[in-house]
Design an enzyme around this catalytic site. Sequence first.
Site, PDB file in Angstrom:
ATOM      1  N   GLN A 260      46.572  32.090  47.215  1.00 40.51           N
ATOM      2  CA  GLN A 260      45.746  33.201  46.742  1.00 40.51           C
ATOM      3  C   GLN A 260      46.390  34.544  47.046  1.00 40.51           C
ATOM      4  OE1 GLN A 260      42.858  32.687  44.753  1.00 40.51           O
ATOM      5  NE2 GLN A 260      44.070  30.805  44.838  1.00 40.51           N
ATOM      6  N   HIS A 263      48.500  36.175  44.323  1.00 34.30           N
ATOM      7  CA  HIS A 263      47.894  36.698  43.095  1.00 34.30           C
ATOM      8  C   HIS A 263      48.151  38.180  42.943  1.00 34.30           C
ATOM      9  CE1 HIS A 263      45.792  33.817  40.651  1.00 34.30           C
ATOM     10  NE2 HIS A 263      45.256  33.234  41.691  1.00 34.30           N
ATOM     11  N   GLU A 327      34.854  33.836  47.050  1.00 39.49           N
ATOM     12  CA  GLU A 327      35.125  33.314  45.704  1.00 39.49           C
ATOM     13  C   GLU A 327      35.497  31.835  45.792  1.00 39.49           C
ATOM     14  OE1 GLU A 327      38.226  34.127  41.991  1.00 39.49           O
ATOM     15  OE2 GLU A 327      38.733  34.779  44.015  1.00 39.49           O
ATOM     16  N   HIS A 328      36.467  31.518  46.628  1.00 39.07           N
ATOM     17  CA  HIS A 328      36.884  30.140  46.871  1.00 39.07           C
ATOM     18  C   HIS A 328      36.627  29.797  48.334  1.00 39.07           C
ATOM     19  CE1 HIS A 328      39.739  31.692  43.719  1.00 39.07           C
ATOM     20  NE2 HIS A 328      39.316  30.596  43.104  1.00 39.07           N
ATOM     21  N   ASP A 361      42.014  25.995  39.986  1.00 42.42           N
ATOM     22  CA  ASP A 361      42.616  27.061  39.184  1.00 42.42           C
ATOM     23  C   ASP A 361      43.114  26.551  37.848  1.00 42.42           C
ATOM     24  OD1 ASP A 361      42.217  29.302  40.681  1.00 42.42           O
ATOM     25  OD2 ASP A 361      44.251  29.426  41.476  1.00 42.42           O
ATOM     26  N   HIS A 420      -3.974  45.255  24.274  1.00 45.81           N
ATOM     27  CA  HIS A 420      -3.584  43.864  24.465  1.00 45.81           C
ATOM     28  C   HIS A 420      -4.808  42.959  24.359  1.00 45.81           C
ATOM     29  CE1 HIS A 420       0.189  45.468  26.019  1.00 45.81           C
ATOM     30  NE2 HIS A 420       0.658  44.241  26.227  1.00 45.81           N
TER      31      HIS A 420
END
Length: 437
Positions: A260, A263, A327-328, A361, A420
Amino acid sequence: MNVLTWTELSAAERTGALRRATAAAGPEVTTGVADILEQVRSGGDDALRSLTRRLDGAEVDALEVPPADRDAAVASLDPVLRQAITEAAGRIRAFHEAGMQRGYAVETAPGVLCERVVRPIRRVGLYVPAGTAPLPSTALMLGVPAQLAGCPEVVLCTPPRPDGTADPAVLAAAAECGITRVFLVGGAQAVAAMAYGTASVPRCDKLFGPGNAWVTEAKRQVSTAEGGPGIDMPAGPSEVLVIADAGADAEFVAADLLSQAEHGPDSQVVLLTDSADLAARVAQQVEEQVESLPRADIARKALASSRLVVVPDLDTAFEVSNDYAPEHLILSLREPRGWVDRVDRAGSVFLGDHTPETLGDYCSGTNHVLPTAGAARFTGGVNVSAFQIAMTVQHATPEGLAVVGPCAVTLSEAEQLHAHQRAVTRRLDRLAAGGAP
């Protein structure tokens, strides 16, 4: 990497230790993105070409990839890579198709039928990053669910290569999902183009895709503007949190962290472990492994804002992880399945020593477009329903109105919404008088 001991940190230090790196750059990114959005809004295609020249270093005349160029790029692709794209798409399709939402109908009272019907979003915009590394896998992660949802129009934007062309693997992945409209635009300007529309790029109803802090901020800004598009979620920069016990393999854990970190420089990786010995061995492995990475410079920048944290026990690790909402989340534990119930907040969870995050991924079948920056507190990853809207439909017969109408009369009276109320009582009065319903 620095090894921190959780029990030795103050509350402020604990908060700082888990602070995402993007938070510090927030004001600069916010202002820069706003400027790019305005340039595209006012300048259209000319602004896109200018920004592409300045930010991507590429000259692009025709923003849309011609069908012939797309077909030629796909045909030239390595057959092994083409097969891998097809295999991955098949697993992604199988997983997402199994979880598709479907309509239903319920008679909630005699003569009252309520339904939920599902419709595809008319035009969706997909962003596929390709700045420092092309991501054909993202085209699959977004394109397959859009295809399953039946979206009539799918627009894909991806940054051009220095020679002004699209990455062939991205084009092949798009073709695998039936996507025919691909545009050579990247970054925040791509988000702006799909949000506002230009002479070349169609305006989209909802935008999807991961990206760096600039892309994520652009999605946020266009979604909050009046009449702006919907967005999937904050999806980037990338992050992973690993919970590991003393029996974890330090080599594997370090490899997962680096997967990661490479990235981007604004990615964040975190290890929580109840073993000081493991933390030390992971730190050593990270230093050794990063040396041989082609993207070592990028990984090192990400590691500067990443942490190895020794906690007193695994219970504390899960408390910290749930607060962080990664996230992971990788559970490098001896009995990982037994700990899943302790996970309240995470985009995607990976169990055991032989389930690297890399599988998610690319090709296990789940989606890698996941909530970041703590958004896993309130949302999950992309799936088919993200590309659909669900409408409710109701039909009451005269008999059904007679059954449920008095309930509506009572509630509208309590709220003092008399128009109504009368929309019901006028009909009930007509039925009571024996008139035509």
